[in-house]
Every structure is written in C-alpha cells, then in structure tokens.
Design a protein around this motif. Structure first.
Motif, mmCIF file in Angstrom:
data_model
loop_
_atom_site.group_PDB
_atom_site.id
_atom_site.type_symbol
_atom_site.label_atom_id
_atom_site.label_comp_id
_atom_site.label_asym_id
_atom_site.label_seq_id
_atom_site.Cartn_x
_atom_site.Cartn_y
_atom_site.Cartn_z
ATOM 1 N N THR A 227 0.825 -1.203 0.000
ATOM 2 C CA THR A 227 0.000 0.000 0.000
ATOM 3 C C THR A 227 0.863 1.258 0.000
ATOM 4 N N GLN A 228 0.591 2.134 -0.962
ATOM 5 C CA GLN A 228 1.337 3.379 -1.110
ATOM 6 C C GLN A 228 0.579 4.294 -2.069
ATOM 7 N N PRO A 229 0.765 5.598 -1.933
ATOM 8 C CA PRO A 229 0.150 6.528 -2.887
ATOM 9 C C PRO A 229 0.969 6.581 -4.165
ATOM 10 N N LEU A 230 0.287 6.694 -5.302
ATOM 11 C CA LEU A 230 0.968 6.654 -6.592
ATOM 12 C C LEU A 230 0.893 7.969 -7.359
ATOM 13 N N HIS A 231 0.273 8.997 -6.769
ATOM 14 C CA HIS A 231 0.032 10.214 -7.548
ATOM 15 C C HIS A 231 1.319 10.921 -7.957
ATOM 16 N N GLU A 232 2.327 10.925 -7.101
ATOM 17 C CA GLU A 232 3.572 11.593 -7.472
ATOM 18 C C GLU A 232 4.307 10.819 -8.559
ATOM 19 N N LEU A 233 4.241 9.497 -8.503
ATOM 20 C CA LEU A 233 4.810 8.681 -9.575
ATOM 21 C C LEU A 233 4.109 8.983 -10.898
ATOM 22 N N VAL A 234 2.787 9.054 -10.863
ATOM 23 C CA VAL A 234 2.036 9.348 -12.082
ATOM 24 C C VAL A 234 2.386 10.737 -12.616
ATOM 25 N N GLN A 235 2.532 11.711 -11.727
ATOM 26 C CA GLN A 235 2.915 13.048 -12.178
ATOM 27 C C GLN A 235 4.269 13.023 -12.872
ATOM 28 N N GLU A 236 5.187 12.184 -12.395
ATOM 29 C CA GLU A 236 6.488 12.052 -13.050
ATOM 30 C C GLU A 236 6.330 11.415 -14.425
ATOM 31 N N MET A 237 5.448 10.422 -14.524
ATOM 32 C CA MET A 237 5.193 9.796 -15.819
ATOM 33 C C MET A 237 4.589 10.790 -16.800
ATOM 34 N N VAL A 238 3.631 11.568 -16.320
ATOM 35 C CA VAL A 238 2.971 12.557 -17.180
ATOM 36 C C VAL A 238 3.942 13.653 -17.600
ATOM 37 N N ARG A 239 4.874 13.976 -16.721
ATOM 38 C CA ARG A 239 5.876 14.988 -17.082
ATOM 39 C C ARG A 239 6.681 14.540 -18.298
ATOM 40 N N VAL A 240 7.026 13.256 -18.327
ATOM 41 C CA VAL A 240 7.802 12.717 -19.443
ATOM 42 C C VAL A 240 6.939 12.519 -20.672
ATOM 43 N N CYS A 241 5.700 12.052 -20.446
ATOM 44 C CA CYS A 241 4.807 11.737 -21.574
ATOM 45 C C CYS A 241 3.365 12.087 -21.213
ATOM 46 N N PRO A 242 2.909 13.291 -21.549
ATOM 47 C CA PRO A 242 1.504 13.636 -21.272
ATOM 48 C C PRO A 242 0.517 12.727 -22.004
ATOM 49 N N ASP A 243 0.985 12.054 -23.061
ATOM 50 C CA ASP A 243 0.095 11.234 -23.884
ATOM 51 C C ASP A 243 0.089 9.782 -23.425
ATOM 52 N N ILE A 244 -0.006 9.547 -22.121
ATOM 53 C CA ILE A 244 -0.226 8.181 -21.635
ATOM 54 C C ILE A 244 -1.602 7.733 -22.100
ATOM 55 N N HIS A 245 -1.692 6.543 -22.685
ATOM 56 C CA HIS A 245 -2.955 6.098 -23.261
ATOM 57 C C HIS A 245 -3.907 5.514 -22.207
ATOM 58 N N CYS A 246 -3.438 4.519 -21.441
ATOM 59 C CA CYS A 246 -4.275 3.859 -20.439
ATOM 60 C C CYS A 246 -3.508 3.798 -19.118
#
Length: 366
Positions: A227-246
């Motif tokens: 169990t852990q929060p993933l929002h900061e990880l996702v923000q890092e992913m979006v920073r690299v690629c805003p066009d994440i599909h799913c």
C-alpha cells in the motif's frame, strides 16, 4: 503538495500534544449506540477524535459540507476528478499497513489514474457497537499520517454506528477530489497496436500479506502489503509523456483484470511475457502452495500503464527514479489480435489465455 488554501502550520498538531490525549478525555472507551445518535456522545467523538486528528480549517468549521474556493482549483487544472471507494478489509491491521492507509492510498490512487493531482478526501465510517475507541483512534491516526505524507487533506466526513454483530468492527468509505491538467486524456479506450505495457513493480504482495495476516494457514513469510500513494509517480510519468494512453491501479482482480478491461475497451489484443512480470519469490512460492495466480492477486500500490512505444523507455527510466517505481518494467505489448483478449507467453515456451477473474481468490482484501 498541500492544497494552497490550507496553511500547513495552522493545520498541524504535534504528536506529543495529541498522542492518546483525546482518548483520556473520552468518557466511553468503546463505541456505543449513543455515538451514532447525533447527541453529546457523537459530538464528543467527532470533536475529540476526528477534528483533532484530521485538523484543518475546512473540517474545523463542522458544517455538513466542505466549501472549497474554485479559483485556486482552476489554477491547477481544467477538469475535476471525483471518486469514491469503500474498505472492509479483514484484519484491520496487517504487515505493511492497515485499513486506514488503504482508505487514503486507494482513493488517492483512483484519482491519480486519470492523471489528476489529488487534493481533498472525505471520510465516512461505519462503526460496530463495542469497537474499542483505542482501535478506532489508531485507524484514524494512520489515516491522518497517510494523508499528510501524500499532501492531501481530509475535509469532511460522517460516522454511523450499527448494533453489535451488524458489521465487522469497522468499515470505511472515502471520496476524493483532484484536478487534471488540460493536456492529459487518459482512458481505457486508447490502447493502440504497437503500444507497450508497463507496471511499476512486484505484484501480488498485498493479497498474500492479507491472507497470511489472517493466520488461517501454517505459512511463515515476511511479505508486506505494498500500500502506497501513486500520484507523485504518475505526475512524473505525465511529465515525461503527457500522452499516456491507459492507466489503472491493479487492486481487486490484479493486473490480469485491469489488462482485460483495457483490451475489451480498446478492442485490441494484449500480449504479456511471464518472464518480464516482477513477482517476489516469497509471493510466487505462496501462490504455488495455495494454487493461486499472482496475476489475479490484489495490489494496493501497483499500476498498469499502456504508452506509445517510442515513449516507453523514457517513462520507465523516469519511473525508476521514484521510490514507488524503482522496480518498474515493460511486461508486454499491444497488438491488433486477439481482439478484446489478453494472452501470455509462459516461462515454459507456451502461450495461455489470461482471462478475467471469475469468482474471488481472496475475500475481504481491501
């Protein structure tokens, strides 16, 4: 990141001030029906426990709702994400976490899977008559710390008390609000042939940790919930690629169920490599003994992403710089066929269909 309308210093109460201080002031040490009656006992519980622990200006107003200024939300994005979830895990406390962390992390992660930055949570609790208020306080304290570490605030809530035997100690419902930036459009319908499948680490830890915590099996293991929060990880992913599909967190039903949902919604075939999927040896061993499949085990800190192939390596590289993504890996690819299905190349050189979960491998895991 704490929402800007809240002053963290004014919202914080030191641990030394609050550690069990509220419990000493409570007249009752166990939940009674009076705590749900709307009278003095309920007011005491709300003020001494929830308001003290979740302390922030929006909650302290004690209105029937939290009122949030819209202008400050609009500075962070153009759309709101809103979600709700309920938690009935048994046992309440387990290696790596508790129902308190699950309630906060799970709702944060549901918001994050849209690319949203989570900001506000609600907390609704169904309490069984006779529940130790000390136990309740521990759950609330863990929720407080989980929310604070994630930079979100619990701004409104509700409590209900049911008769002894009408619930199993404690159920939690949380809802959450977040803000999505204008250039993000994540959806289960956007997987395309040629895309790549990514996960952020070892799967199945939560499901096995809960099973072993029930002491129903003569197995010894050091597996802890992820169990852990993933929002900061996702923000890092979006920073690299805003066009994440799913993007989706793989909770009940595991990564197999998530990928089947993507395949069906996008009408594509998803091809996995068993050798590429991270599974701890302790989890794999427990699954072999118990006849379970790690692909279907619940997780509380794992996501599955489908991204354009040309962006896959930069995304994985960025994910590995974050604590929640150190073990990120590419585990498969998207093809045109078989339409709406998931297949996996096994470690033995064969191929098998990975269908949607039928039934429930493990009950009450979140």
């Amino acid at each position: 990141m704490t929402p800007p309308m809240l002053d963290r210093q004014s919202a914080d109460i030191s641990t030394a001030q609050t550690a069990n201080g509220w419990l000493a002031r409570m007249r009752e040490k166990r939940i009674t029906l009076a705590h749900g009656s709307g009278g003095k006992a309920m007011r005491e519980l709300v003020e001494q426990l929830f308001v003290t622990e979740f302390n922030n200006p929006l909650l302290a107003a004690l209105e029937d709702q939290a009122v949030v200024p819209l202008d400050e939300l609009q500075q962070q994005g153009t759309r709101l994400a809103f979600t709700t979830d309920s938690y009935v895990v048994n046992p309440l406390f387990f290696p790596g976490g508790s129902i308190g962390e699950l309630a906060v992390h799970g709702t944060i992660n549901d918001l994050a899977m849209s690319g949203a930055r989570p900001l506000f949570l609600s907390c609704g609790m169904i309490l069984e008559e006779g529940l130790s208020i000390d136990t309740l306080g521990e759950v609330v304290s863990r929720m407080k710390h989980a929310a604070r570490e994630a930079g979100v605030v619990i701004v409104t809530g509700d409590t209900k008390v049911v008769e002894r035997g009408a619930a199993d100690k404690l159920f939690v419902n949380t809802a959450g609000i977040g803000v999505i930036r204008h250039d993000v459009a994540i959806s289960a319908t956007r997987a395309r042939p040629g895309d790549v499948v990514i996960t952020n680490g070892y799967i199945g830890d939560h499901g096995i940790a809960i099973l072993l915590a029930r002491n129903e099996l003569a197995l010894e293991s050091s597996v802890e919930s992820d169990t852990q929060p993933l929002h900061e990880l996702v923000q890092e992913m979006v920073r690299v690629c805003p066009d994440i599909h799913c993007l989706r967190d793989a909770t009940r039903g595991g990564i197999a169920t998530v990928l089947n949902e993507f395949a069906a919604s996008s009408n594509v075939g998803i091809h996995l490599s068993e050798a590429a999927i991270p599974v701890h040896e302790t989890v794999r061993g427990a699954c072999e003994i118990l006849g379970l499949d790690p692909l279907y085990l619940a997780n509380e800190g794992k996501l599955v992403a489908i991204v354009p192939r040309e962006q896959a390596d930069p995304i994985v590289e960025a994910m590995r710089t974050h604590p929640a993504g150190r073990d990120s890996a590419i585990i498969g690819e998207v093809k045109e066929t078989p339409n709406g299905a998931v297949v996996m190349a096994t470690a033995f050189g064969g191929t098998r269909v990975v269908d949607t979960l039928i039934g429930d491998q493990l009950p009450r895991i979140c």
